[in-house]
Structure formats: C-alpha cells, structure tokens
Design an enzyme around this catalytic site. Structure first.
Site, PDB file in Angstrom:
ATOM      1  N   GLY A   2     -46.461   1.098 -14.479  1.00  0.00           N
ATOM      2  CA  GLY A   2     -46.304  -0.182 -13.779  1.00  0.00           C
ATOM      3  C   GLY A   2     -46.454  -1.423 -14.634  1.00  0.00           C
ATOM      4  O   GLY A   2     -46.818  -2.486 -14.126  1.00  0.00           O
ATOM      5  N   THR A   3     -46.114  -1.326 -15.932  1.00  0.00           N
ATOM      6  CA  THR A   3     -46.204  -2.550 -16.744  1.00  0.00           C
ATOM      7  C   THR A   3     -45.137  -3.559 -16.319  1.00  0.00           C
ATOM      8  O   THR A   3     -45.365  -4.771 -16.420  1.00  0.00           O
ATOM      9  CB  THR A   3     -46.088  -2.266 -18.260  1.00  0.00           C
ATOM     10  OG1 THR A   3     -44.818  -1.696 -18.546  1.00  0.00           O
ATOM     11  CG2 THR A   3     -47.207  -1.358 -18.734  1.00  0.00           C
ATOM     12  N   ILE A  48     -34.370   9.887  -7.849  1.00  0.00           N
ATOM     13  CA  ILE A  48     -33.005   9.402  -7.641  1.00  0.00           C
ATOM     14  C   ILE A  48     -32.805   9.058  -6.169  1.00  0.00           C
ATOM     15  O   ILE A  48     -33.177   9.828  -5.276  1.00  0.00           O
ATOM     16  CB  ILE A  48     -31.980  10.454  -8.134  1.00  0.00           C
ATOM     17  CG1 ILE A  48     -32.063  10.494  -9.664  1.00  0.00           C
ATOM     18  CG2 ILE A  48     -30.563  10.101  -7.683  1.00  0.00           C
ATOM     19  CD1 ILE A  48     -31.193  11.513 -10.324  1.00  0.00           C
ATOM     20  N   LEU A  49     -32.241   7.888  -5.934  1.00  0.00           N
ATOM     21  CA  LEU A  49     -32.049   7.427  -4.554  1.00  0.00           C
ATOM     22  C   LEU A  49     -30.854   8.136  -3.919  1.00  0.00           C
ATOM     23  O   LEU A  49     -29.841   8.370  -4.586  1.00  0.00           O
ATOM     24  CB  LEU A  49     -31.786   5.921  -4.541  1.00  0.00           C
ATOM     25  CG  LEU A  49     -32.923   5.037  -5.044  1.00  0.00           C
ATOM     26  CD1 LEU A  49     -32.424   3.611  -5.238  1.00  0.00           C
ATOM     27  CD2 LEU A  49     -34.111   5.059  -4.091  1.00  0.00           C
ATOM     28  N   ASN A  64     -32.320  -2.359 -10.890  1.00  0.00           N
ATOM     29  CA  ASN A  64     -33.074  -1.375 -11.673  1.00  0.00           C
ATOM     30  C   ASN A  64     -33.190  -1.869 -13.100  1.00  0.00           C
ATOM     31  O   ASN A  64     -32.296  -2.534 -13.604  1.00  0.00           O
ATOM     32  CB  ASN A  64     -32.326  -0.034 -11.657  1.00  0.00           C
ATOM     33  CG  ASN A  64     -33.031   1.036 -12.475  1.00  0.00           C
ATOM     34  OD1 ASN A  64     -34.250   1.201 -12.395  1.00  0.00           O
ATOM     35  ND2 ASN A  64     -32.274   1.767 -13.287  1.00  0.00           N
ATOM     36  N   HIS A  96     -33.562  -0.456 -16.960  1.00  0.00           N
ATOM     37  CA  HIS A  96     -33.342   0.781 -17.725  1.00  0.00           C
ATOM     38  C   HIS A  96     -33.618   0.494 -19.205  1.00  0.00           C
ATOM     39  O   HIS A  96     -33.169  -0.527 -19.735  1.00  0.00           O
ATOM     40  CB  HIS A  96     -31.880   1.236 -17.534  1.00  0.00           C
ATOM     41  CG  HIS A  96     -31.606   2.547 -18.181  1.00  0.00           C
ATOM     42  ND1 HIS A  96     -31.942   3.752 -17.601  1.00  0.00           N
ATOM     43  CD2 HIS A  96     -31.056   2.850 -19.377  1.00  0.00           C
ATOM     44  CE1 HIS A  96     -31.601   4.737 -18.408  1.00  0.00           C
ATOM     45  NE2 HIS A  96     -31.050   4.217 -19.493  1.00  0.00           N
TER      46      HIS A  96
HETATM   47  C1  GRF Z   1     -39.417   1.370 -18.133  1.00  0.00           C
HETATM   48  O1  GRF Z   1     -39.115   1.716 -19.446  1.00  0.00           O
HETATM   49  C2  GRF Z   1     -38.177   1.175 -17.309  1.00  0.00           C
HETATM   50  O2  GRF Z   1     -37.103   0.701 -18.040  1.00  0.00           O
HETATM   51  C3  GRF Z   1     -37.882   2.565 -16.829  1.00  0.00           C
HETATM   52  O3  GRF Z   1     -39.134   3.139 -16.590  1.00  0.00           O
HETATM   53  C4  GRF Z   1     -40.118   2.512 -17.411  1.00  0.00           C
HETATM   54  C5  GRF Z   1     -41.215   2.031 -16.513  1.00  0.00           C
HETATM   55  O4  GRF Z   1     -42.293   1.488 -17.217  1.00  0.00           O
HETATM   56  N1  GRF Z   1     -36.996   2.563 -15.694  1.00  0.00           N
HETATM   57  P1  GRF Z   1     -43.493   0.821 -16.442  1.00  0.00           P
HETATM   58  O5  GRF Z   1     -43.977   1.833 -15.411  1.00  0.00           O
HETATM   59  O6  GRF Z   1     -42.989  -0.426 -15.793  1.00  0.00           O
HETATM   60  O7  GRF Z   1     -44.524   0.550 -17.473  1.00  0.00           O
END
Ligand code: GRF
Length: 207
Positions: free
Chosen positions: A16-17, A97-98, A113, A115
């Site tokens: 959750g960063t 996956i949704l 999203n 990525h």
């Molecule tokens: C991130 O690298 C994001 O791009 C991907 O999952 C990771 C989630 O990181 N979809 P965090 O949980 O927000 O730290």
C-alpha cells in the site's frame, strides 16, 4: 464556501505505498477537496489496510473464499464501491483480476490502474510485482517505468493516461529497479488522480 469533496475508492492487496502516497497528498493539500471513501482488500493481512485504519479511513476486507465465483465476489465489491459513492476507483496494487461484470458496472474511464512498467510492454496476466522487473532485466531493456491507464476488460490494455520513464542500469537487480520505479509511481498516481478529478487533463503524454 467549501466544495463537495471528490470521493475515491482504492482497491489494494499488499503493502500500500501507493495508497500512502494518496493519503499523504490529501493531507498535504496536493490533492484538495478529495477523500478516500473506502479502501477494499481481497487480502486480510494487506498492510495497506493498516495504513488506512491509522488514518481512520473506512476499510473492508472481502474474502474471496466466501464467494462461489469471481463474479459474485466482484458483485460485492461493486456494491461496496457504489455505497461509498466513489467518483473514481483506483487499483493500487490490487492483484486480483477483475471480471468483465465488474468493469461493465461502472461508466467508462471510472477505473484506473497503476502498473510498474511501460505498457504495452510487460503487461498482461502474470505480469505483476517482481515478475515485471525480472522480465525487464532479462530482456535487457535500457529503460522501464510506470504507467497509469484506464481499466477495461482486457488486462493492462486500457487506454494509457500517462507514463514516467526511468533508466535501467546494468548493475540493477529486481529490488533496485523496483525501488526506482516505485518512487515514480507515487508521484505519477497522485498527479493523474488530480488531473482526472479536476479535469486538468486534455491528452495523454509520456514524460
Ligand atoms: C506497484 O508496483 C503497482 O504498480 C502494482 O503493484 C504495486 C503495488 O505497490 N500494480 P504498493 O502496494 O502500492 O506498495
């Protein structure tokens, strides 16, 4: 006179960063008139839930095992999101996956999203977390980065909103590359949320 706050729902599965970056942006005023109305996780022990709870943000764990199908699970998610009146739904490290049904339950361009690569490269099923960075390194790419895109029924294939590039060094390993990209994700995600919620965006760009 205070404007009505924009509400966002954040779907998470892990650390959750990116969620934290949104929380911090709201607190510091980078994201004005915005509130996280709900954080939903498919994993009970996702640290993202703790981050939200610390801020008194509503959290919901939806246990996939309690549902007979992915569609039924997603029906529950849709219900929670609608109850919490989200203007924007953000997948921030959401690993499940949704279903098409979920995506089709909302107007176009309501779900985004983030990525950790430069889509359309290194996206699709199985391309998440370290798998992405491993593939980038194995392919000897000289650059990678992150992408924020609208979510459609095709995994990682929705219209790209914005990307940020980072260099890939010969000395990189998965962790060093992931760290460099993560730092950029946090800025890019907040920037795009602001653009979408407050109509600051006209066309997609790559920096
Ligand atoms: C991130 O690298 C994001 O791009 C991907 O999952 C990771 C989630 O990181 N979809 P965090 O949980 O927000 O730290």
């Amino acid at each position: 006179m205070s404007e009505k706050k924009k509400k966002i729902a954040v779907l998470v599965s892990g650390n959750g960063t990116n969620l934290q970056a949104i929380i911090d942006a709201i607190r510091s005023g980078i994201l004005l008139n915005t509130e996280i109305s709900v954080v939903i996780s498919n994993r009970k022990f996702a640290f993202a839930l703790i981050r939200a709870q610390k801020e008194d943000i509503k959290t919901v764990f939806v246990n996939p095992k309690s549902f007979q199908s992915n569609e039924k699970f997603d029906d529950e998610l849709v219900k929670i999101i609608k109850e919490n009146q989200a203007d924007l739904i953000i997948l921030a490290g959401y690993i499940k996956i949704l279903t098409d049904k979920f995506v089709n339950s909302f107007p176009k361009n309501k779900i985004i999203n983030i990525h950790p690569a430069l889509l359309p490269k290194f996206g699709g099923k199985g391309m998440y977390g370290d798998n992405v960075h491993k593939a980038v390194l194995e392919n000897k790419e000289i650059e990678s980065g992150c992408t924020v895109h609208y979510v459609t029924t095709e995994v990682d294939k929705g219209p790209i909103i914005e990307q940020k590039k980072v260099p890939v060094y010969e000395s990189d390993n998965i962790q060093s590359l992931a760290n460099r990209i993560h730092a950029e994700e946090h800025k890019l995600l907040v920037k795009v949320i602001k653009q979408i919620l407050f109509n600051e965006k006209k066309s997609a760009i790559v920096i």
